[in-house]
Each structure stands twice: as structure tokens, then as C-alpha cells.
Design an enzyme around this catalytic site. Structure first.
Site, PDB file in Angstrom:
ATOM      1  N   GLY A 143      -7.597   8.219   7.317  1.00 39.10           N
ATOM      2  CA  GLY A 143      -7.695   8.502   8.743  1.00 39.10           C
ATOM      3  C   GLY A 143      -9.117   8.492   9.279  1.00 39.10           C
ATOM      4  N   HIS A 161      -9.231   4.643  -2.035  1.00 41.48           N
ATOM      5  CA  HIS A 161      -8.520   4.667  -0.752  1.00 41.48           C
ATOM      6  C   HIS A 161      -9.396   5.391   0.262  1.00 41.48           C
ATOM      7  CE1 HIS A 161      -4.256   3.469  -1.687  1.00 41.48           C
ATOM      8  NE2 HIS A 161      -4.849   3.370  -2.846  1.00 41.48           N
ATOM      9  N   GLY A 162      -8.932   5.413   1.501  1.00 43.91           N
ATOM     10  CA  GLY A 162      -9.594   6.241   2.512  1.00 43.91           C
ATOM     11  C   GLY A 162     -11.060   5.944   2.702  1.00 43.91           C
ATOM     12  N   ILE A 181      -9.550  -0.215   3.473  1.00 39.39           N
ATOM     13  CA  ILE A 181     -10.051   0.051   4.830  1.00 39.39           C
ATOM     14  C   ILE A 181      -8.963  -0.280   5.841  1.00 39.39           C
ATOM     15  CG2 ILE A 181     -11.746  -0.681   6.566  1.00 39.39           C
ATOM     16  CD1 ILE A 181     -13.671  -1.205   4.159  1.00 39.39           C
ATOM     17  N   ASP A 213       0.857  -1.189   0.000  1.00 36.89           N
ATOM     18  CA  ASP A 213       0.000   0.000   0.000  1.00 36.89           C
ATOM     19  C   ASP A 213       0.898   1.247   0.000  1.00 36.89           C
ATOM     20  OD1 ASP A 213      -2.376   1.423   0.235  1.00 36.89           O
ATOM     21  OD2 ASP A 213      -2.388   1.326   2.431  1.00 36.89           O
TER      22      ASP A 213
HETATM   23  P1  13P Z   1      -8.827   4.638   5.905  1.00 35.55           P
HETATM   24  O1  13P Z   1      -7.960   5.484   6.759  1.00 35.55           O
HETATM   25  O2  13P Z   1     -10.105   5.335   5.530  1.00 35.55           O
HETATM   26  O3  13P Z   1      -9.086   3.306   6.516  1.00 35.55           O
HETATM   27  O4  13P Z   1      -8.073   4.393   4.527  1.00 35.55           O
HETATM   28  C1  13P Z   1      -7.069   3.405   4.428  1.00 35.55           C
HETATM   29  C2  13P Z   1      -6.364   3.424   3.119  1.00 35.55           C
HETATM   30  O5  13P Z   1      -6.777   4.018   2.153  1.00 35.55           O
HETATM   31  C3  13P Z   1      -5.110   2.671   3.030  1.00 35.55           C
HETATM   32  O6  13P Z   1      -4.446   2.929   1.842  1.00 35.55           O
END
Ligand code: 13P
Length: 323
Positions: A182, A223-224, A267, A85
């Protein structure tokens, strides 16, 4: 295995593959148990920060252990990808490829456009020799992800995606449409108060659909995508934590995205919250406990429950193993 066939089936089937980050044995076990129980393919991803924390060699063998463990749990043909990642350099991606990762991300999204292309292409050229798939990123997500952080987001420009994917040869594309890393994805001021609940602004589905039109059938990554469940945040705060204004992406929006060309959803924060909530609760209720197994066991259970929920109720990847 790499992500190629997995993504093809996910796009055709209108679901997304979960990409869960792991740093610890308990996270790894919970991911494998959840994937086996739901018969779901899964991407286990490690960041540079995870490699620094847990040691790169240990994580790599944990992933091999995950496959053996899935078989031991009764899954004859588990589909597990070991993915890097947010690789931030060619050298890091190469190291992971040389170590046996089946997929890597090269994140040159903060670089000028041409430099992002040159770096991604270099990684693709190396990775494809070993049939390792490559995720690249266009557009910038706000938030903090281990060592990657950005104060502001810049949505992906749909007019760039054809040129970028063609010239880099990447296998999937991470885009920016309003998610961020985050547990504090939005400030309360950015949200609307509906029935006492802060509702964040919707994701830019118009941009996603424009990208889909330009790249029909091409795998898109979000992502995120933690939803930052309020019950976990409340448990953390009830038992001595202090998390203020933690706001995530509503799960209905992720469910909608899963039905599109979005075929990988990242996630991490939700797992951190599930683990911390369970540990805080256990230690507050059992102040005499000091054996890590006593509080890591409920933490593992809570993460497993969360992973199963995501797979079944949000991404829809349950029952999608090829055999
Ligand atoms: P989160 O912080 O929303 O869990 O995102 C994780 C992510 O995108 C890892 O690359």
C-alpha cells in the site's frame, strides 16, 4: 517464460527483476513499452483482485498480447513472465497454471508454519509438472493488498528458511524485512524527520543477509516495495485528492537490496499513484474533456516514465535480456 533462468542471472548479476501488477490495458502497455525501451526482462503479475476486476480470461490474453506487442515494438526476444500475485488457495493457483501462467505465488504466510509448508508443497508438486515456477512466503507483511491484509508484520525467521524451502521445493521465497503493501507503509510516528522529510526506519538488512547465508544463491522476493513518490502524492493532493501521510520505501534501500539475492521486487502502488496523479491533473486542467483517451494517454505516459525509472535507476535490470 518462467522465472528460473531470469532469477539465476539476476542474482549473479546483482540486479532485480521488476514485478509490476496490472489490471488495465494502459498499465500493460506502459509495462511493455518500458521493458522494451530499456531491454529489461519483466514480470507482469495479476492478483486475485485483478482477476475479479478485469476477468481472468481477458488478463491471460492481455499477457499473450503483451509478448506480441513487445515483438512489434522491435524486441525480438522479449522476456515476460505472467505471474499470479498472492494466490491464496491451491485451486486459484491451479486455475492460473491451467490457463497458461508461467509462474504463481502461493501465499500461505498467514497460516501456521506446517500448514504453510503443506499448501506450498501441494502447489509446487502440481506446478512443476508444467514447468511453472512457484513463489512461497515466510513471514507476514503489514498492509492491504487487494484481498490480503494484515495489521502487523512479522519478520521472516532465518532459522526456518532452509527447512521451508527444502520441504516445499519452492523456486523463490518472499520474505518480510520491513516492507509492506500500500501507500501508507509507515505512520509519521515511526519515521524520523530529516531536513523536513519523514524518513522511515530502514529495512532489516541483517535478516536478509542471514537468510542469504543460509540459502546461498536462492532467489529472494520483496513485496511491498513501492517508494510512494512525493511528487505524485503532491499532484494528487493539488488536484482534488486527499492522501495523507503516504510513505513508502526509500529507493536507495531497494537499490541496495537489488544487489543481493533479492531478485524480484514487487511494485503496484507506485503505478496506481502515477496513473491517478496524471488523470487528476488532466481532468482539472481540461474540465471539458470526456473522452477517456484524453486522460488515459497522459496516465499511460506517466506510468511508463515511472517503470523506466525503476528499471534503470533502482533495480538495474536494463540491458539484461539474454539476447
Ligand atoms: P506495493 O503496494 O508497495 O506496490 O506492493 C505491491 C506488492 O507487493 C504486490 O504483491
Amino acid at each position: 517464460m518462467n522465472t528460473r533462468e531470469m532469477f539465476k542471472r539476476a542474482i549473479a548479476g546483482g540486479y532485480a527483476i521488476p514485478a509490476f501488477n496490472f489490471n488495465t490495458m494502459e498499465q500493460m502497455q506502459a509495462i511493455v513499452m518500458a521493458a522494451v525501451e530499456t531491454k529489461s526482462p519483466v514480470i507482469m503479475q495479476v492478483s486475485k483482485g485483478a482477476r475479479n476486476y478485469a476477468n481472468a480470461t481477458i488478463l491471460r490474453y492481455m499477457a499473450e498480447g503483451a509478448v506480441a506487442y513487445a515483438k512489434e515494438l522491435g524486441c525480438e526476444h522479449p522476456e515476460i513472465v505472467l505471474h499470479l500475485d498472492h494466490g491464496d488457495s491451491f485451486e486459484l493457483c491451479k486455475d492460473c497454471i491451467d490457463m497458461g501462467f508461467s509462474s504463481v505465488m502461493i501465499d500461505g504466510s498467514s497460516l501456521p508454519y506446517e500448514e504453510n509448508i503443506a499448501l506450498a508443497k501441494k502447489v509446487v508438486d502440481y506446478a512443476h509438472q508444467f514447468d511453472v515456477t512457484v513463489e512461497a512466503e515466510l513471514g507476514v507483511l503489514a498492509g492491504v493488498e487487494d484481498e490480503v491484509s494484515s495489521a502487523e508484520s512479522h519478520y521472516t525467521k532465518p532459522e526456518e528458511v532452509i527447512d521451508f524451502s527444502t520441504r516445499t521445493g519452492c523456486d523463490s521465497l518472499a520474505i518480510s524485512i520491513g516492507t509492506s503493501h500500500g501507500a501508507h507503509k509507515f505512520t509519521p510516528e515511526q519515521c524520523t524527520l530529516v531536513n523536513g522529510v519523514l524518513v522511515p526506519p530502514p529495512l532489516a538488512f541483517d535478516i536478509l543477509h542471514e537468510i542469504e547465508k543460509k540459502l546461498p544463491g536462492f532467489p529472494i522476493v520483496l513485496h511491498g516495495s513501492s517508494s510512494v513518490p512525493m511528487d505524485e502524492v503532491n499532484t494528487i493532493n493539488q488536484f482534488g485528492g486527499h492522501l495523507e501521510a503516504a510513505i513508502g520505501i526509500p529507493e536507495e534501500q531497494l537499490r541496495e537490496a537489488s544487489k543481493s539475492a533479492v531478485c524480484k521486487i514487487n511494485i503496484d502502488s507506485d503505478s496506481r499513484l502515477a496513473m491517478t496523479a496524471a488523470i487528476r491533473k488532466h481532468l482539472a486542467e481540461h474540465p471539458g474533456d470526456f473522452d477517456p483517451r484524453q486522460y488515459l494517454k497522459p496516465a499511460r505516459e506517466n506510468m511508463k516514465k515511472m517503470y523506466i525509472h525503476k528499471i534503470v535507476n533502482v533495480l538495474g535490470s536494463n540491458g539484461k535480456l539474454a539476447q
